[in-house]
Design a protein around this motif. Sequence first.
Motif, PDB file in Angstrom:
ATOM      1  N   ILE A   1      15.969   1.833  13.222  1.00  0.00           N
ATOM      2  CA  ILE A   1      15.477   2.149  14.573  1.00  0.00           C
ATOM      3  C   ILE A   1      16.213   3.371  15.107  1.00  0.00           C
ATOM      4  O   ILE A   1      15.609   4.295  15.650  1.00  0.00           O
ATOM      5  N   ARG A   2      17.524   3.378  14.945  1.00  0.00           N
ATOM      6  CA  ARG A   2      18.335   4.524  15.396  1.00  0.00           C
ATOM      7  C   ARG A   2      17.956   5.788  14.609  1.00  0.00           C
ATOM      8  O   ARG A   2      17.735   6.848  15.203  1.00  0.00           O
ATOM      9  N   LYS A   3      17.870   5.684  13.302  1.00  0.00           N
ATOM     10  CA  LYS A   3      17.573   6.843  12.453  1.00  0.00           C
ATOM     11  C   LYS A   3      16.222   7.471  12.779  1.00  0.00           C
ATOM     12  O   LYS A   3      16.096   8.697  12.841  1.00  0.00           O
TER      13      LYS A   3
ATOM     14  N   ALA B   1       0.832  -1.210   0.000  1.00  0.00           N
ATOM     15  CA  ALA B   1       0.000   0.000   0.000  1.00  0.00           C
ATOM     16  C   ALA B   1       0.863   1.255   0.000  1.00  0.00           C
ATOM     17  O   ALA B   1       0.595   2.203  -0.741  1.00  0.00           O
ATOM     18  N   ILE B   2       1.910   1.277   0.815  1.00  0.00           N
ATOM     19  CA  ILE B   2       2.806   2.444   0.857  1.00  0.00           C
ATOM     20  C   ILE B   2       3.453   2.650  -0.503  1.00  0.00           C
ATOM     21  O   ILE B   2       3.489   3.772  -1.016  1.00  0.00           O
ATOM     22  N   ASN B   3       3.963   1.585  -1.086  1.00  0.00           N
ATOM     23  CA  ASN B   3       4.642   1.692  -2.385  1.00  0.00           C
ATOM     24  C   ASN B   3       3.708   2.124  -3.503  1.00  0.00           C
ATOM     25  O   ASN B   3       4.140   2.772  -4.453  1.00  0.00           O
ATOM     26  N   LYS B   4       2.422   1.787  -3.384  1.00  0.00           N
ATOM     27  CA  LYS B   4       1.436   2.194  -4.393  1.00  0.00           C
ATOM     28  C   LYS B   4       0.741   3.504  -4.018  1.00  0.00           C
ATOM     29  O   LYS B   4      -0.206   3.911  -4.677  1.00  0.00           O
ATOM     30  N   LYS B   5       1.214   4.114  -2.900  1.00  0.00           N
ATOM     31  CA  LYS B   5       0.636   5.376  -2.397  1.00  0.00           C
ATOM     32  C   LYS B   5      -0.853   5.239  -2.094  1.00  0.00           C
ATOM     33  O   LYS B   5      -1.641   6.149  -2.321  1.00  0.00           O
ATOM     34  N   GLN B   6      -1.225   4.072  -1.569  1.00  0.00           N
ATOM     35  CA  GLN B   6      -2.601   3.814  -1.165  1.00  0.00           C
ATOM     36  C   GLN B   6      -2.750   4.048   0.340  1.00  0.00           C
ATOM     37  O   GLN B   6      -1.770   4.014   1.080  1.00  0.00           O
TER      38      GLN B   6
ATOM     39  N   LYS C   1      10.144   4.479   8.454  1.00  0.00           N
ATOM     40  CA  LYS C   1      10.205   5.738   7.686  1.00  0.00           C
ATOM     41  C   LYS C   1       8.839   6.415   7.635  1.00  0.00           C
ATOM     42  O   LYS C   1       8.742   7.636   7.587  1.00  0.00           O
ATOM     43  N   ASN C   2       7.785   5.621   7.687  1.00  0.00           N
ATOM     44  CA  ASN C   2       6.423   6.144   7.614  1.00  0.00           C
ATOM     45  C   ASN C   2       5.768   6.352   8.975  1.00  0.00           C
ATOM     46  O   ASN C   2       4.552   6.475   9.066  1.00  0.00           O
ATOM     47  N   GLY C   3       6.577   6.367  10.043  1.00  0.00           N
ATOM     48  CA  GLY C   3       6.079   6.789  11.344  1.00  0.00           C
ATOM     49  C   GLY C   3       5.990   5.754  12.442  1.00  0.00           C
ATOM     50  O   GLY C   3       5.713   6.098  13.591  1.00  0.00           O
ATOM     51  N   LEU C   4       6.182   4.478  12.133  1.00  0.00           N
ATOM     52  CA  LEU C   4       6.131   3.452  13.166  1.00  0.00           C
ATOM     53  C   LEU C   4       7.143   3.766  14.265  1.00  0.00           C
ATOM     54  O   LEU C   4       8.279   4.125  13.974  1.00  0.00           O
ATOM     55  N   LYS C   5       6.739   3.647  15.540  1.00  0.00           N
ATOM     56  CA  LYS C   5       7.639   3.980  16.649  1.00  0.00           C
ATOM     57  C   LYS C   5       7.956   2.817  17.566  1.00  0.00           C
ATOM     58  O   LYS C   5       9.004   2.800  18.202  1.00  0.00           O
ATOM     59  N   ILE C   6       7.048   1.865  17.696  1.00  0.00           N
ATOM     60  CA  ILE C   6       7.270   0.751  18.619  1.00  0.00           C
ATOM     61  C   ILE C   6       6.985  -0.558  17.909  1.00  0.00           C
ATOM     62  O   ILE C   6       5.980  -0.699  17.219  1.00  0.00           O
TER      63      ILE C   6
ATOM     64  N   LEU D   1       0.321   4.918  10.614  1.00  0.00           N
ATOM     65  CA  LEU D   1       1.506   4.360  11.273  1.00  0.00           C
ATOM     66  C   LEU D   1       2.173   5.314  12.257  1.00  0.00           C
ATOM     67  O   LEU D   1       2.915   4.872  13.126  1.00  0.00           O
ATOM     68  N   ARG D   2       1.926   6.596  12.111  1.00  0.00           N
ATOM     69  CA  ARG D   2       2.601   7.564  12.975  1.00  0.00           C
ATOM     70  C   ARG D   2       2.318   7.249  14.438  1.00  0.00           C
ATOM     71  O   ARG D   2       1.184   7.192  14.868  1.00  0.00           O
ATOM     72  N   ASN D   3       3.387   7.027  15.184  1.00  0.00           N
ATOM     73  CA  ASN D   3       3.317   6.734  16.617  1.00  0.00           C
ATOM     74  C   ASN D   3       2.474   5.513  16.957  1.00  0.00           C
ATOM     75  O   ASN D   3       1.762   5.495  17.947  1.00  0.00           O
ATOM     76  N   VAL D   4       2.600   4.481  16.150  1.00  0.00           N
ATOM     77  CA  VAL D   4       1.869   3.233  16.383  1.00  0.00           C
ATOM     78  C   VAL D   4       2.825   2.192  16.961  1.00  0.00           C
ATOM     79  O   VAL D   4       4.023   2.200  16.683  1.00  0.00           O
ATOM     80  N   ALA D   5       2.265   1.288  17.754  1.00  0.00           N
ATOM     81  CA  ALA D   5       3.002   0.142  18.279  1.00  0.00           C
ATOM     82  C   ALA D   5       2.484  -1.115  17.591  1.00  0.00           C
ATOM     83  O   ALA D   5       1.299  -1.421  17.685  1.00  0.00           O
ATOM     84  N   LEU D   6       3.357  -1.801  16.854  1.00  0.00           N
ATOM     85  CA  LEU D   6       2.980  -3.058  16.208  1.00  0.00           C
ATOM     86  C   LEU D   6       3.490  -4.223  17.038  1.00  0.00           C
ATOM     87  O   LEU D   6       4.672  -4.275  17.395  1.00  0.00           O
TER      88      LEU D   6
END
Length: 174
Positions: A109-111, A39-44, A89-94, A50-55
């Motif tokens: 993770i560091r970046k 979905a990200i690669n197809k801009k869907q 890169k798209n906002g995942l934090k945990i 994902l911003r500040n989400v814990a998976l």
Amino acid sequence: MKHIIGFDKLSGLRCAEEVLFSGVFYTARDQAHKRFAQAINKKQKLPLVLRNVALYYCGPTATPKGRAIGSCGPTTSLRMDTFTPLLLKNGLKIMVGKGSRSKEVIEAIRKYKAIYFIAPAGCGALLSTCVKKKTLVAYKDLGPEAVYRLEVKNFPLVVAIDTKGRSIYSKSEY
């Protein structure tokens, strides 16, 4: 042991610290990660922001009567490594799982100042008692690998890789 609520104090955590997490996890395993990346690669649009989400790398078992969830132990995290830098890169934090991560994931993770926690493996039934509510979010067709929103309280975790990229899998770093 520190109590963490949501995303507070992430940058202050150090590898090997034990925490009790309260907040929201989204379950996501291999196939969900693949769909997120597509979905990200197809801009869907993704089924969750994902911003500040814990998976949580978990595929819960069937829910017994009177419980919020069935057994919900962590799965091996390396299987998600192909997709993880893109999600960070798209906002995942945990991220929560078990086992070590690739060099590329550690650098990401560091970046992106994220955190990788490990949950106690082999304790899925015990971990399920920390889940207060489970809601289907996406990919029902994936069965146990569907994405669920889990409200958790005092979920036991260990910081495996901190925001500076220090890892418990590299003894010289902690």
